[in-house]
Motif scaffolding. Sequence first.
Motif, PDB file in Angstrom:
ATOM      1  N   THR A  41     -44.190  50.977  21.620  1.00  0.00           N
ATOM      2  CA  THR A  41     -44.451  51.442  20.251  1.00  0.00           C
ATOM      3  C   THR A  41     -43.155  51.873  19.575  1.00  0.00           C
ATOM      4  N   LEU A  42     -42.340  52.620  20.303  1.00  0.00           N
ATOM      5  CA  LEU A  42     -41.058  53.067  19.735  1.00  0.00           C
ATOM      6  C   LEU A  42     -40.111  51.897  19.478  1.00  0.00           C
ATOM      7  N   VAL A  43     -40.102  50.928  20.372  1.00  0.00           N
ATOM      8  CA  VAL A  43     -39.240  49.759  20.190  1.00  0.00           C
ATOM      9  C   VAL A  43     -39.681  48.970  18.957  1.00  0.00           C
ATOM     10  N   VAL A  44     -40.988  48.742  18.821  1.00  0.00           N
ATOM     11  CA  VAL A  44     -41.499  48.010  17.657  1.00  0.00           C
ATOM     12  C   VAL A  44     -41.162  48.774  16.375  1.00  0.00           C
ATOM     13  N   TRP A  45     -41.360  50.092  16.403  1.00  0.00           N
ATOM     14  CA  TRP A  45     -41.037  50.910  15.231  1.00  0.00           C
ATOM     15  C   TRP A  45     -39.547  50.796  14.900  1.00  0.00           C
ATOM     16  N   ALA A  46     -38.680  50.913  15.898  1.00  0.00           N
ATOM     17  CA  ALA A  46     -37.231  50.839  15.664  1.00  0.00           C
ATOM     18  C   ALA A  46     -36.831  49.464  15.131  1.00  0.00           C
ATOM     19  N   LEU A  47     -37.409  48.421  15.721  1.00  0.00           N
ATOM     20  CA  LEU A  47     -37.071  47.068  15.266  1.00  0.00           C
ATOM     21  C   LEU A  47     -37.589  46.783  13.859  1.00  0.00           C
ATOM     22  N   SER A  48     -38.631  47.482  13.450  1.00  0.00           N
ATOM     23  CA  SER A  48     -39.173  47.269  12.104  1.00  0.00           C
ATOM     24  C   SER A  48     -38.372  48.019  11.046  1.00  0.00           C
ATOM     25  N   GLY A  49     -37.450  48.850  11.459  1.00  0.00           N
ATOM     26  CA  GLY A  49     -36.639  49.631  10.525  1.00  0.00           C
ATOM     27  C   GLY A  49     -35.939  48.791   9.475  1.00  0.00           C
ATOM     28  N   PRO A  50     -35.209  47.750   9.864  1.00  0.00           N
ATOM     29  CA  PRO A  50     -34.530  46.936   8.838  1.00  0.00           C
ATOM     30  C   PRO A  50     -35.510  46.284   7.859  1.00  0.00           C
ATOM     31  N   PHE A  51     -36.665  45.876   8.333  1.00  0.00           N
ATOM     32  CA  PHE A  51     -37.665  45.244   7.469  1.00  0.00           C
ATOM     33  C   PHE A  51     -38.136  46.215   6.382  1.00  0.00           C
TER      34      PHE A  51
END
Length: 136
Positions: A33-43
């Motif tokens: 969940t944290l990885v997906v959240w972090a990766l969605s940051g630029p989007f």
Amino acid sequence: MTPAKKNTLFTRFAKWTSRITGQPGAFAVATATLVVWALSGPFFGFSDTWQLIINTGTTIVTFLMVFLIQNTQNRDSEAIHVKLDELIRSTRGANNQLLDLEELEVEELDKLRDEYEALAEKARSSIKKRKSVKAR
């Protein structure tokens, strides 16, 4: 006395939750969940809303888990106290003064601990003396 077959809804939920969240899979889900959240940051442009989502989610989960963990810990602690009290009570020569120690004030517990530490030191000294006599 036999264990109750029917627990309250909250007790069943707390036990289930503590079992599930204590598994490696739960940690993996949280990490993912944290990885997906972090990766969605630029989007999302690392917006305030993007940050608020993780802050709110983790705060809510943490808040609720504190109560569930405390409930589980309280039950486990009570069960251990009862089991230890039974062992002390049923052991010949045991000091029944040690029953229900959890009800004493910290100062009283410190005094008892000091007494037992002195007994332990006396026993260690006795063993050292016997070993030194045997070595001669």
